[in-house]
Design an enzyme around this catalytic site. Structure first.
Site, PDB file in Angstrom:
ATOM      1  N   ASP A  32       0.861  -1.183   0.000  1.00  0.00           N
ATOM      2  CA  ASP A  32       0.000   0.000   0.000  1.00  0.00           C
ATOM      3  C   ASP A  32       0.895   1.229   0.000  1.00  0.00           C
ATOM      4  O   ASP A  32       1.927   1.240   0.674  1.00  0.00           O
ATOM      5  CB  ASP A  32      -0.910   0.004   1.233  1.00  0.00           C
ATOM      6  CG  ASP A  32      -2.128   0.904   1.059  1.00  0.00           C
ATOM      7  OD1 ASP A  32      -1.937   2.101   0.771  1.00  0.00           O
ATOM      8  OD2 ASP A  32      -3.255   0.405   1.217  1.00  0.00           O
ATOM      9  N   ASP A  33       0.533   2.260  -0.749  1.00  0.00           N
ATOM     10  CA  ASP A  33       1.370   3.460  -0.792  1.00  0.00           C
ATOM     11  C   ASP A  33       0.993   4.467   0.283  1.00  0.00           C
ATOM     12  O   ASP A  33       1.639   5.520   0.403  1.00  0.00           O
ATOM     13  CB  ASP A  33       1.309   4.118  -2.174  1.00  0.00           C
ATOM     14  CG  ASP A  33      -0.100   4.559  -2.537  1.00  0.00           C
ATOM     15  OD1 ASP A  33      -1.060   3.900  -2.090  1.00  0.00           O
ATOM     16  OD2 ASP A  33      -0.240   5.547  -3.271  1.00  0.00           O
ATOM     17  N   ASP A  76      -3.005  -3.525  -2.275  1.00  0.00           N
ATOM     18  CA  ASP A  76      -3.837  -2.384  -2.660  1.00  0.00           C
ATOM     19  C   ASP A  76      -3.868  -2.277  -4.186  1.00  0.00           C
ATOM     20  O   ASP A  76      -2.875  -2.574  -4.861  1.00  0.00           O
ATOM     21  CB  ASP A  76      -3.270  -1.113  -2.042  1.00  0.00           C
ATOM     22  CG  ASP A  76      -4.179   0.082  -2.267  1.00  0.00           C
ATOM     23  OD1 ASP A  76      -5.404  -0.107  -2.276  1.00  0.00           O
ATOM     24  OD2 ASP A  76      -3.664   1.197  -2.444  1.00  0.00           O
ATOM     25  N   MET A  78      -4.697   0.668  -6.022  1.00  0.00           N
ATOM     26  CA  MET A  78      -4.200   1.966  -6.494  1.00  0.00           C
ATOM     27  C   MET A  78      -2.825   2.245  -5.896  1.00  0.00           C
ATOM     28  O   MET A  78      -2.682   2.947  -4.901  1.00  0.00           O
ATOM     29  CB  MET A  78      -5.187   3.073  -6.124  1.00  0.00           C
ATOM     30  CG  MET A  78      -6.600   2.835  -6.633  1.00  0.00           C
ATOM     31  SD  MET A  78      -6.690   2.717  -8.441  1.00  0.00           S
ATOM     32  CE  MET A  78      -6.339   4.419  -8.878  1.00  0.00           C
ATOM     33  N   ASP A 351       9.046 -45.751  19.313  1.00  0.00           N
ATOM     34  CA  ASP A 351       9.265 -47.189  19.397  1.00  0.00           C
ATOM     35  C   ASP A 351       8.280 -47.760  20.413  1.00  0.00           C
ATOM     36  O   ASP A 351       8.148 -47.239  21.527  1.00  0.00           O
ATOM     37  CB  ASP A 351      10.702 -47.480  19.836  1.00  0.00           C
ATOM     38  CG  ASP A 351      10.999 -48.977  19.827  1.00  0.00           C
ATOM     39  OD1 ASP A 351      11.269 -49.512  18.737  1.00  0.00           O
ATOM     40  OD2 ASP A 351      10.934 -49.606  20.906  1.00  0.00           O
ATOM     41  N   GLU A 394       8.714 -52.186  14.884  1.00  0.00           N
ATOM     42  CA  GLU A 394       7.723 -51.539  15.747  1.00  0.00           C
ATOM     43  C   GLU A 394       8.021 -50.059  15.924  1.00  0.00           C
ATOM     44  O   GLU A 394       7.570 -49.432  16.877  1.00  0.00           O
ATOM     45  CB  GLU A 394       7.663 -52.220  17.119  1.00  0.00           C
ATOM     46  CG  GLU A 394       8.917 -52.122  17.960  1.00  0.00           C
ATOM     47  CD  GLU A 394       9.935 -53.236  17.691  1.00  0.00           C
ATOM     48  OE1 GLU A 394      10.757 -53.488  18.581  1.00  0.00           O
ATOM     49  OE2 GLU A 394       9.889 -53.850  16.608  1.00  0.00           O
TER      50      GLU A 394
END
Length: 488
Positions: A32-33, A76, A78, A351, A394
């Site tokens: 965003d500016d 944004d 713009m 285990d 196992e």
């Protein structure tokens, strides 16, 4: 503690190879500016514990997206240079950034602008002024989608298949099913007409009780759920879906004429995946439906619904878990990916205690039955993104992406407790044996930067758990030695 110096040294070595402190936080890029907007959005997301970076023009946004590969981008429209539509189009057309979810945020109004944003490839579109609860909910949803994408791609990459028929079965996914729950027949008809133009199976019911039964009786991928229904409300139906193991992965969209923020927050709090405000814009309906169905497909695939068609060479024949070879390949790839994206992985090796005595006392068929029970409970006790394998005999292993030591401890403890409580042996006056597991947990990159180091440390912790009395979890990051015992 004696171990603290060792831990610090190992951590420092990991930092040297990583270049910085590893970070398990989701990454958010805000573009965003307007400095006030950047501060506002950062404040909104502060409690979410994200790693936030910012950019103020289109060119910087593209550069930062390629450099940092964020989990989601708040973009944004713009902005100077390339506008938000152009940035979204550029990132979605580049293979490296195409899967990054993008939320377009703009003061522009009108359906045409919203449609243009969605057509540019953006996954979401929010109009200023943005409410905090709405923004937080959207970001959370997109981060979850991103991580499902990453994990699915990792598993696809590590698959070893050679049969074209199996590959074709993998590609041929079931046609998604959408269930519309709406008592207003005109509204339902409009939704059906729009969705049937897509490649979906569309079903319609008029109340919540029937919707729940339908979802239990047939495969459903997405529910568009009216809030104001006869009988139980849409909120109640959503709550039932999200708290039933059989239904929780179905994507739920609340469909309502209620515009107030409180209703949206209530929907988010009970687990709704999205919401649509009546009257619904057609392009928005299709875009949101497409995104959520994509997310549902990722979840299905991660939960092994697609793996029945894969080469059986990657699975253990007895338990159905992945086998040792596939585990090894997956862990190797996951470490490389995590090193690139700078986040933690945890590994645990378990285990089963006294398993030889169980075989000697009850026979090998009973022992095999125990292994199958343990495997099933293991799959139920871990998350969708975790990777479980039969390590050998196992022994079992679980790879836990995006997971630090504390999160790994919670998962390992849940597995240990579930096995001890739920796996039962036949009653016998000759034996007092019980089924339990000793678990060792290691973490990348603190315990090493390669597969062998992680496995070695997890093994060491597992043996420490056995020496400390068995049926325990030992985590490498916080153990200390005292007379050979494991403490927290």
């Amino acid at each position: 503690m004696e171990s603290s110096n060792t831990s610090i040294k190992t951590h420092s070595q990991a930092n040297d190879s990583f270049g910085c402190e590893p970070n398990n936080k989701p990454r958010v890029l805000i573009v965003d500016d307007e400095m006030m907007n950047l501060k506002l959005f950062k404040a909104y997301l502060k409690k979410e514990d994200y790693e936030i970076s910012t950019a103020e023009n289109g060119h910087d946004a593209i550069d930062m997206a390629n450099k940092n590969l964020p989990d989601v981008i708040l973009l944004d429209v713009m902005i100077p240079g390339i506008d938000g539509f152009g940035v979204a189009r550029h990132l979605k057309n580049a293979s490296e950034t195409s899967n990054i979810p993008i939320i377009l945020v703009t003061a522009l109004s009108g359906r045409e602008n919203r449609a243009r944003g969605l057509d540019s490839g953006a996954d979401e579109f929010l109009t200023k002024p943005v409410k905090q609860a709405e923004l937080v909910a959207r970001v959370r949803s997109m981060i979850r989608l991103r991580r499902f994408q990453d994990q699915l791609q990792g598993r696809k990459t590590s698959m070893v298949t050679g049969d074209e028929g199996e590959n074709q079965a993998y590609r041929d996914q079931r046609i998604p099913t959408v269930l519309i729950v709406e008592d207003n027949l005109k509204q339902a008809s409009l939704l059906e007409q729009q969705l049937k133009s897509e490649a979906y199976v569309v079903r319609h019911v008029t109340n919540g009780e029937i919707a729940i039964q339908k979802a239990l009786d047939m495969p459903v991928d997405l529910v568009i759920l009216d809030v104001l229904l006869p009988g139980i409300s849409g909120f109640e139906v959503c709550h039932i879906f999200k708290n039933d193991d059989r239904l929780k992965d179905i994507q739920v969209v609340l469909h309502t004429s209620l515009r107030d923020l409180e209703s949206r927050v209530q929907g988010a709090s009970i687990g709704a995946d999205d919401y649509l405000i009546k009257p619904v814009d057609i392009r928005e309906l299709k875009a949101r439906t497409k995104t959520l169905l994509k997310k549902k497909a990722y979840i299905d695939q991660l939960q092994n619904k697609y793996e029945l068609a894969m080469n059986q060479a990657i699975c253990d024949g007895l338990t159905g878990l992945y086998n040792h070879n596939h585990f090894s390949g997956f862990l190797d790839l996951e470490i490389k990916r995590s090193a690139r994206h700078n986040h933690f992985i945890s590994l645990f090796i378990m285990d089963l205690d006294n398993f030889k005595s169980i075989n000697d006392t009850y026979g090998h068929l009973a022992g095999d039955h125990v292994l199958v029970q343990v495997s099933n409970l293991l799959k139920e006790s871990i998350r969708e993104i975790d990777f479980a394998a039969r390590y050998g005999g196992e022994e079992f292993a679980v790879v836990m992406p995006y997971t630090d030591a504390e999160e790994a401890r919670i998962i390992a403890e849940r597995v240990r407790a579930t096995i001890f409580e739920k796996v039962k042996l036949p009653k016998s006056p000759r034996s007092s044996l019980v089924v339990s597991g000793s678990i060792g947990v290691s973490m990348f990159p603190i315990d090493g930067n390669d597969k062998s180091s992680l496995i070695r440390k997890a093994d060491e912790m597992m043996y420490l758990a056995k020496q400390s009395g068995k049926n325990k979890v030992c985590v490498s990051s916080d153990f200390r030695f005292s007379s050979g015992s494991c403490f927290r």
